[in-house]
Design a protein around this motif. Structure first.
Motif, PDB file in Angstrom:
ATOM      1  N   PHE A  83      -4.572  -0.779  13.896  1.00 33.36           N
ATOM      2  CA  PHE A  83      -4.977   0.130  12.834  1.00 33.36           C
ATOM      3  C   PHE A  83      -5.635  -0.668  11.710  1.00 33.36           C
ATOM      4  CE2 PHE A  83      -0.479  -0.972  12.208  1.00 33.36           C
ATOM      5  CZ  PHE A  83      -0.496  -1.516  10.930  1.00 33.36           C
ATOM      6  N   TYR A  84      -6.188   0.044  10.734  1.00 28.97           N
ATOM      7  CA  TYR A  84      -6.822  -0.572   9.564  1.00 28.97           C
ATOM      8  C   TYR A  84      -6.044  -0.200   8.311  1.00 28.97           C
ATOM      9  CZ  TYR A  84     -10.920  -1.095  12.609  1.00 28.97           C
ATOM     10  OH  TYR A  84     -11.771  -1.437  13.638  1.00 28.97           O
ATOM     11  N   TYR A  85      -6.143  -1.041   7.320  1.00 29.42           N
ATOM     12  CA  TYR A  85      -5.699  -0.662   5.978  1.00 29.42           C
ATOM     13  C   TYR A  85      -6.513  -1.446   4.947  1.00 29.42           C
ATOM     14  CZ  TYR A  85      -2.668  -4.897   5.825  1.00 29.42           C
ATOM     15  OH  TYR A  85      -2.180  -6.187   5.839  1.00 29.42           O
ATOM     16  N   ILE A  86      -6.546  -0.920   3.739  1.00 20.17           N
ATOM     17  CA  ILE A  86      -7.320  -1.532   2.657  1.00 20.17           C
ATOM     18  C   ILE A  86      -6.379  -1.916   1.533  1.00 20.17           C
ATOM     19  CG2 ILE A  86      -9.019  -1.046   0.829  1.00 20.17           C
ATOM     20  CD1 ILE A  86     -10.516   0.702   2.875  1.00 20.17           C
TER      21      ILE A  86
ATOM     22  N   ILE B 163     -18.672   0.908   3.651  1.00 19.02           N
ATOM     23  CA  ILE B 163     -18.380   1.989   2.705  1.00 19.02           C
ATOM     24  C   ILE B 163     -18.528   1.474   1.282  1.00 19.02           C
ATOM     25  CG2 ILE B 163     -16.833   3.222   4.274  1.00 19.02           C
ATOM     26  CD1 ILE B 163     -14.455   2.004   2.807  1.00 19.02           C
ATOM     27  N   ILE B 164     -18.809   2.409   0.379  1.00 15.85           N
ATOM     28  CA  ILE B 164     -18.964   2.070  -1.038  1.00 15.85           C
ATOM     29  C   ILE B 164     -17.832   2.745  -1.809  1.00 15.85           C
ATOM     30  CG2 ILE B 164     -20.452   2.236  -3.064  1.00 15.85           C
ATOM     31  CD1 ILE B 164     -22.846   2.381  -1.140  1.00 15.85           C
ATOM     32  N   PRO B 165     -16.930   1.975  -2.418  1.00 16.85           N
ATOM     33  CA  PRO B 165     -15.816   2.577  -3.171  1.00 16.85           C
ATOM     34  C   PRO B 165     -16.310   3.512  -4.263  1.00 16.85           C
ATOM     35  CG  PRO B 165     -15.445   0.236  -2.834  1.00 16.85           C
ATOM     36  CD  PRO B 165     -16.846   0.510  -2.385  1.00 16.85           C
ATOM     37  N   GLY B 166     -15.557   4.586  -4.495  1.00 17.77           N
ATOM     38  CA  GLY B 166     -15.953   5.575  -5.482  1.00 17.77           C
ATOM     39  C   GLY B 166     -15.945   5.073  -6.913  1.00 17.77           C
ATOM     40  N   THR B 167     -15.066   4.149  -7.219  1.00 15.56           N
ATOM     41  CA  THR B 167     -15.018   3.568  -8.561  1.00 15.56           C
ATOM     42  C   THR B 167     -15.455   2.110  -8.485  1.00 15.56           C
ATOM     43  OG1 THR B 167     -12.686   2.957  -8.243  1.00 15.56           O
ATOM     44  CG2 THR B 167     -13.143   5.072  -9.304  1.00 15.56           C
ATOM     45  N   LYS B 168     -15.907   1.583  -9.585  1.00 13.46           N
ATOM     46  CA  LYS B 168     -16.352   0.197  -9.607  1.00 13.46           C
ATOM     47  C   LYS B 168     -15.202  -0.711  -9.180  1.00 13.46           C
ATOM     48  CE  LYS B 168     -18.643  -3.279 -12.425  1.00 13.46           C
ATOM     49  NZ  LYS B 168     -19.195  -3.638 -13.753  1.00 13.46           N
ATOM     50  N   ASN B 169     -15.444  -1.462  -8.146  1.00 11.80           N
ATOM     51  CA  ASN B 169     -14.369  -2.266  -7.568  1.00 11.80           C
ATOM     52  C   ASN B 169     -14.949  -3.575  -7.039  1.00 11.80           C
ATOM     53  OD1 ASN B 169     -12.176  -3.311  -6.215  1.00 11.80           O
ATOM     54  ND2 ASN B 169     -11.577  -1.363  -5.307  1.00 11.80           N
ATOM     55  N   ASP B 170     -14.620  -4.658  -7.710  1.00  6.74           N
ATOM     56  CA  ASP B 170     -15.140  -5.968  -7.309  1.00  6.74           C
ATOM     57  C   ASP B 170     -14.182  -6.717  -6.400  1.00  6.74           C
ATOM     58  OD1 ASP B 170     -17.440  -5.632  -8.830  1.00  6.74           O
ATOM     59  OD2 ASP B 170     -16.447  -6.341 -10.650  1.00  6.74           O
ATOM     60  N   SER B 171     -13.011  -6.140  -6.164  1.00  7.65           N
ATOM     61  CA  SER B 171     -12.027  -6.870  -5.365  1.00  7.65           C
ATOM     62  C   SER B 171     -11.233  -5.933  -4.465  1.00  7.65           C
ATOM     63  CB  SER B 171     -11.081  -7.640  -6.300  1.00  7.65           C
ATOM     64  OG  SER B 171     -10.196  -8.434  -5.552  1.00  7.65           O
ATOM     65  N   TRP B 172     -11.552  -5.990  -3.174  1.00 10.76           N
ATOM     66  CA  TRP B 172     -10.775  -5.235  -2.200  1.00 10.76           C
ATOM     67  C   TRP B 172     -10.879  -5.916  -0.841  1.00 10.76           C
ATOM     68  CZ3 TRP B 172     -13.286  -2.277   1.794  1.00 10.76           C
ATOM     69  CH2 TRP B 172     -14.671  -2.140   1.653  1.00 10.76           C
ATOM     70  N   ILE B 173      -9.877  -5.672  -0.020  1.00  7.97           N
ATOM     71  CA  ILE B 173      -9.791  -6.319   1.287  1.00  7.97           C
ATOM     72  C   ILE B 173      -9.633  -5.249   2.362  1.00  7.97           C
ATOM     73  CG2 ILE B 173      -8.484  -7.920   2.739  1.00  7.97           C
ATOM     74  CD1 ILE B 173      -7.471  -9.275   0.207  1.00  7.97           C
ATOM     75  N   LEU B 174     -10.424  -5.376   3.426  1.00  9.56           N
ATOM     76  CA  LEU B 174     -10.278  -4.514   4.593  1.00  9.56           C
ATOM     77  C   LEU B 174      -9.609  -5.325   5.693  1.00  9.56           C
ATOM     78  CD1 LEU B 174     -10.865  -1.930   6.249  1.00  9.56           C
ATOM     79  CD2 LEU B 174     -13.120  -2.902   6.771  1.00  9.56           C
ATOM     80  N   VAL B 175      -8.473  -4.816   6.159  1.00  3.41           N
ATOM     81  CA  VAL B 175      -7.672  -5.542   7.150  1.00  3.41           C
ATOM     82  C   VAL B 175      -7.574  -4.740   8.441  1.00  3.41           C
ATOM     83  CG1 VAL B 175      -5.445  -6.638   7.637  1.00  3.41           C
ATOM     84  CG2 VAL B 175      -6.301  -6.544   5.277  1.00  3.41           C
ATOM     85  N   HIS B 176      -7.788  -5.411   9.547  1.00  5.48           N
ATOM     86  CA  HIS B 176      -7.535  -4.811  10.859  1.00  5.48           C
ATOM     87  C   HIS B 176      -6.289  -5.470  11.429  1.00  5.48           C
ATOM     88  CE1 HIS B 176      -8.382  -4.339  15.358  1.00  5.48           C
ATOM     89  NE2 HIS B 176      -8.168  -3.126  14.904  1.00  5.48           N
ATOM     90  N   LYS B 177      -5.263  -4.673  11.684  1.00  9.30           N
ATOM     91  CA  LYS B 177      -4.024  -5.212  12.220  1.00  9.30           C
ATOM     92  C   LYS B 177      -3.909  -4.834  13.684  1.00  9.30           C
ATOM     93  CE  LYS B 177       0.830  -5.927  11.115  1.00  9.30           C
ATOM     94  NZ  LYS B 177       1.872  -5.751  10.073  1.00  9.30           N
ATOM     95  N   SER B 178      -3.787  -5.835  14.540  1.00 13.00           N
ATOM     96  CA  SER B 178      -3.702  -5.609  15.979  1.00 13.00           C
ATOM     97  C   SER B 178      -2.558  -6.425  16.559  1.00 13.00           C
ATOM     98  CB  SER B 178      -5.028  -5.993  16.644  1.00 13.00           C
ATOM     99  OG  SER B 178      -4.963  -5.813  18.033  1.00 13.00           O
ATOM    100  N   TYR B 179      -1.634  -5.735  17.252  1.00 17.17           N
ATOM    101  CA  TYR B 179      -0.459  -6.366  17.853  1.00 17.17           C
ATOM    102  C   TYR B 179       0.291  -7.258  16.843  1.00 17.17           C
ATOM    103  CZ  TYR B 179      -2.392  -4.728  22.240  1.00 17.17           C
ATOM    104  OH  TYR B 179      -2.875  -3.931  23.248  1.00 17.17           O
TER     105      TYR B 179
END
Length: 224
Positions: A86-89, A38-54
């Motif tokens: 689940f996922y969170y950003i 995915i491409i963030p809507g605003t300019k964003n050079d720093s973000w983390i996608l996390v998958h949390k399982s158990y």
């Protein structure tokens, strides 16, 4: 003249090949891959996608420099919901961490539709799902110069029967809306033992009723 006709025919075939390849259906990759692209809507050079399982965090995308963040106890899914995963950003665009833990916030984070993955995420915020178990019906897409066309699923009943339908959605490349929805019918319809309207149970009950009554009438006739 023959040479010109031959070249023209080749050119037309070439253009037709491009058009057909552009409309060829492709399956979505895994949900984690969709979210990674995915491409963030605003300019964003720093973000983390996390998958949390158990209870365990797994960073599946790190854009920019890794910074400290707090593990979240809830998040979102764009496929079949899983209670244990689940996922969170984590968004660092404003300096301090902001947590994207639901579909409404995810939609705002993505903003306008820039690619097919943005389109898929946008559709999931409208109640549709990428059904990885049934990719041919509910996890594929194609596109042309104007639109994205997505075949996705939707859970239409959590009661008896549990039911999922699949749809073809048209999302314009120039907008942030679903311009057309085509229903393609049910692809899952499940009844469990608690379903009183289970057709199999109803058929069994109907079969059992006439078997008992003739026996009773025969016995009463013999006694007379």
């Amino acid at each position: 003249m023959i040479n010109f006709t031959y070249r023209l025919t080749l050119f037309i075939c070439f253009l037709s090949g491009i058009a057909l390849s552009a409309q060829e259906k492709k399956q979505f990759p895994g949900i984690s891959s969709v979210l990674q692209n995915i491409i963030p809507g605003t300019k964003n050079d720093s973000w983390i996608l996390v998958h949390k399982s158990y209870g365990k965090d797994n960073i599946i995308k790190l854009s920019g420099v890794k910074k400290d963040y707090e593990s979240q106890s809830s998040g979102f899914n764009i496929g079949i919901a899983d209670e244990d995963a689940f996922y969170y950003i984590v968004d660092f665009s404003k300096g301090t961490p902001e947590y994207i833990t639901d579909l409404t916030a995810l939609r705002k984070f993505v903003g306008k539709v820039d690619n097919i993955y943005d389109a898929a995420v946008f559709a999931t915020t409208e109640g549709y799902i990428i059904d990885e178990e049934f990719r041919d019906m509910a996890a594929n897409y194609y596109q042309d110069s104007s639109n994205y066309y997505l075949d996705l699923g939707k859970l239409t009943s959590t009661e008896c029967p549990y039911q999922k339908k699949h749809f073809t959605l048209t999302i314009p490349k120039s907008g942030e809306k679903i311009s057309n929805v085509k229903e393609n019918g049910s692809y899952i319809e499940l009844y469990n033992k608690k379903c009183t309207n289970n057709p199999r149970l109803l058929k069994l009950e109907k079969k059992e009723e006439p078997k008992d009554e003739p026996k009773k009438s025969n016995r009463s006739a013999k006694r007379r």
